[in-house]
Design a protein around this motif. Sequence first.
Motif, PDB file in Angstrom:
ATOM      1  N   ASN A   9     -47.757 -57.970  -6.500  1.00 37.33           N
ATOM      2  CA  ASN A   9     -48.449 -58.940  -7.344  1.00 37.33           C
ATOM      3  C   ASN A   9     -47.700 -60.268  -7.384  1.00 37.33           C
ATOM      4  O   ASN A   9     -48.320 -61.341  -7.403  1.00 37.33           O
ATOM      5  N   ASN A  10     -46.385 -60.218  -7.418  1.00 36.90           N
ATOM      6  CA  ASN A  10     -45.591 -61.443  -7.434  1.00 36.90           C
ATOM      7  C   ASN A  10     -45.753 -62.204  -6.118  1.00 36.90           C
ATOM      8  O   ASN A  10     -45.906 -63.425  -6.116  1.00 36.90           O
ATOM      9  N   VAL A  11     -45.737 -61.496  -4.993  1.00 34.36           N
ATOM     10  CA  VAL A  11     -45.880 -62.151  -3.696  1.00 34.36           C
ATOM     11  C   VAL A  11     -47.274 -62.735  -3.536  1.00 34.36           C
ATOM     12  O   VAL A  11     -47.442 -63.882  -3.106  1.00 34.36           O
ATOM     13  N   THR A  12     -48.293 -61.969  -3.891  1.00 30.99           N
ATOM     14  CA  THR A  12     -49.661 -62.487  -3.768  1.00 30.99           C
ATOM     15  C   THR A  12     -49.917 -63.617  -4.754  1.00 30.99           C
ATOM     16  O   THR A  12     -50.709 -64.514  -4.474  1.00 30.99           O
ATOM     17  N   GLY A  13     -49.251 -63.601  -5.884  1.00 34.12           N
ATOM     18  CA  GLY A  13     -49.396 -64.691  -6.854  1.00 34.12           C
ATOM     19  C   GLY A  13     -48.801 -65.990  -6.332  1.00 34.12           C
ATOM     20  O   GLY A  13     -49.305 -67.081  -6.630  1.00 34.12           O
ATOM     21  N   LYS A  14     -47.756 -65.913  -5.571  1.00 30.96           N
ATOM     22  CA  LYS A  14     -47.137 -67.136  -5.010  1.00 30.96           C
ATOM     23  C   LYS A  14     -47.915 -67.660  -3.813  1.00 30.96           C
ATOM     24  O   LYS A  14     -47.810 -68.837  -3.498  1.00 30.96           O
ATOM     25  N   VAL A  15     -48.672 -66.806  -3.160  1.00 31.39           N
ATOM     26  CA  VAL A  15     -49.443 -67.238  -1.986  1.00 31.39           C
ATOM     27  C   VAL A  15     -50.653 -68.045  -2.416  1.00 31.39           C
ATOM     28  O   VAL A  15     -51.050 -68.985  -1.756  1.00 31.39           O
ATOM     29  N   LEU A  45     -42.796 -50.646  -9.581  1.00 30.76           N
ATOM     30  CA  LEU A  45     -41.949 -51.661  -8.954  1.00 30.76           C
ATOM     31  C   LEU A  45     -42.650 -52.279  -7.746  1.00 30.76           C
ATOM     32  O   LEU A  45     -42.680 -53.506  -7.593  1.00 30.76           O
ATOM     33  N   LEU A  46     -43.232 -51.438  -6.906  1.00 28.76           N
ATOM     34  CA  LEU A  46     -43.934 -51.957  -5.735  1.00 28.76           C
ATOM     35  C   LEU A  46     -45.146 -52.787  -6.136  1.00 28.76           C
ATOM     36  O   LEU A  46     -45.434 -53.813  -5.511  1.00 28.76           O
TER      37      LEU A  46
END
Length: 69
Positions: free
Chosen positions: A62-68, A56-57
């Motif tokens: 990965n989702n946060v870094t993908g949006k950055v 989950l973490l």
Amino acid sequence: MLALYLYMSTLALVTRVRHDQRGQATAEYALVLLGAAAVALLIVGWATHTDLIGKLLDAVINNVTGKVR
């Protein structure tokens, strides 16, 4: 007269015992805290035996870094 005195004193004693619940809130609060601690221990025990928390973490990071990018 004695019967009236005994009745009144017994009534006063019963009323005082029924309404004297000063420690009840503290006891209820302690039981709620024990219940919450038990649930927290169960969750920690479950999380240490599975790899779902790590996955989950990883997915969140990965989702946060993908949006950055």
